[in-house]
Design an enzyme around this catalytic site. Sequence first.
Site, PDB file in Angstrom:
ATOM      1  CG  ASP A  32       9.916 -16.279   4.059  1.00 25.85           C
ATOM      2  OD1 ASP A  32      10.208 -16.714   2.917  1.00 25.85           O
ATOM      3  OD2 ASP A  32       9.126 -15.339   4.231  1.00 25.85           O
ATOM      4  CG  HIS A  33       6.758 -19.729   4.368  1.00 23.45           C
ATOM      5  ND1 HIS A  33       7.002 -18.829   5.385  1.00 23.45           N
ATOM      6  CD2 HIS A  33       5.718 -19.231   3.647  1.00 23.45           C
ATOM      7  CE1 HIS A  33       6.127 -17.827   5.274  1.00 23.45           C
ATOM      8  NE2 HIS A  33       5.347 -18.041   4.236  1.00 23.45           N
TER       9      HIS A  33
ATOM     10  CG  HIS B 285      30.382   5.468  -5.005  1.00 20.01           C
ATOM     11  ND1 HIS B 285      29.189   6.057  -5.364  1.00 20.01           N
ATOM     12  CD2 HIS B 285      31.108   5.347  -6.139  1.00 20.01           C
ATOM     13  CE1 HIS B 285      29.184   6.273  -6.674  1.00 20.01           C
ATOM     14  NE2 HIS B 285      30.342   5.856  -7.163  1.00 20.01           N
TER      15      HIS B 285
ATOM     16  CB  CYS C 237      11.138 -13.201   2.334  1.00 17.46           C
ATOM     17  SG  CYS C 237      11.280 -11.442   1.975  1.00 17.46           S
ATOM     18  N   GLY C 238       9.318 -13.684   0.136  1.00 14.12           N
ATOM     19  CA  GLY C 238       8.435 -13.550  -1.021  1.00 14.12           C
ATOM     20  C   GLY C 238       8.840 -12.397  -1.920  1.00 14.12           C
ATOM     21  CB  THR C 239       8.583  -8.884  -1.580  1.00 16.54           C
ATOM     22  OG1 THR C 239       8.789  -8.723  -0.159  1.00 16.54           O
ATOM     23  CG2 THR C 239       7.116  -9.146  -1.862  1.00 16.54           C
ATOM     24  N   GLY C 240      11.572 -10.056  -0.788  1.00 20.72           N
ATOM     25  CA  GLY C 240      12.898  -9.534  -0.393  1.00 20.72           C
ATOM     26  C   GLY C 240      12.764  -8.348   0.560  1.00 20.72           C
ATOM     27  CB  ILE C 241      10.073  -5.842   0.978  1.00 19.92           C
ATOM     28  CG1 ILE C 241      10.120  -5.422  -0.500  1.00 19.92           C
ATOM     29  CG2 ILE C 241       9.800  -4.632   1.863  1.00 19.92           C
ATOM     30  CD1 ILE C 241       8.773  -4.956  -1.068  1.00 19.92           C
ATOM     31  N   GLY C 242      10.742  -7.715   3.380  1.00 19.80           N
ATOM     32  CA  GLY C 242      10.749  -7.959   4.830  1.00 19.80           C
ATOM     33  C   GLY C 242      12.143  -8.319   5.324  1.00 19.80           C
ATOM     34  CG  MET C 243      14.236 -11.926   4.012  1.00 20.33           C
ATOM     35  SD  MET C 243      14.823 -12.783   5.496  1.00 20.33           S
ATOM     36  CE  MET C 243      14.206 -14.447   5.149  1.00 20.33           C
TER      37      MET C 243
ATOM     38  CG  HIS D  20      27.014   3.623  -7.124  1.00 21.91           C
ATOM     39  ND1 HIS D  20      26.244   4.590  -7.740  1.00 21.91           N
ATOM     40  CD2 HIS D  20      28.055   3.384  -7.972  1.00 21.91           C
ATOM     41  CE1 HIS D  20      26.800   4.926  -8.898  1.00 21.91           C
ATOM     42  NE2 HIS D  20      27.895   4.193  -9.064  1.00 21.91           N
TER      43      HIS D  20
END
Length: 156
Positions: A11-12, A138, A70-76, A103
């Site tokens: 994203d931006h 795994h 993205c900013g945190t990687g979390i939303g993606m 794993h």
Amino acid sequence: MYFSTVGIVSDHAGKDLKRLLVELLSTMEIQVEDLGVAWETEASVDYPDYAGILAAKISQKKLDGGIAICGTGIGMSMAANKYPGVRAAVIWSEYTSRMSREHNDSNLLCLGARALNEHRAADFVKIWLETPFLGGHHQLRVDKITKIEKKNGIHI
Ligand code: RB5
């Protein structure tokens, strides 16, 4: 390398890091597809739109893997993990990058551009691309994730 075709999106908030990683990937024996957001785009864009473009291609086996920033990687990662067969992992260190492959057989690496130093992020990407999935017990655990998708009616 365990991926021959890799897509990349941001994203931006992740545009600068995406540009750096596209340059890095183009020096490797990997086919890279930059799926946006375009460098020229100045507006704020929505991470689920770009996560979806990339995750759909991985889910449909049109790409072996991908990188989403993205900013945190979390939303993606939240958006990408809605796609069957996609195992998106937010990583923040050499260790988590390696473990997500060994794993979890991650096929989508999610990075937080606002949370990581960009040169370290490039090292995490190199580790991720070079680390094999260990299989064995795994694999049984990863198969359980696929079973959850099937149980919940998430099919291609
Ligand atoms: C955009 O401001 C930010 O919310 C996004 O890049 C990401 O961090 C979401 O998870």
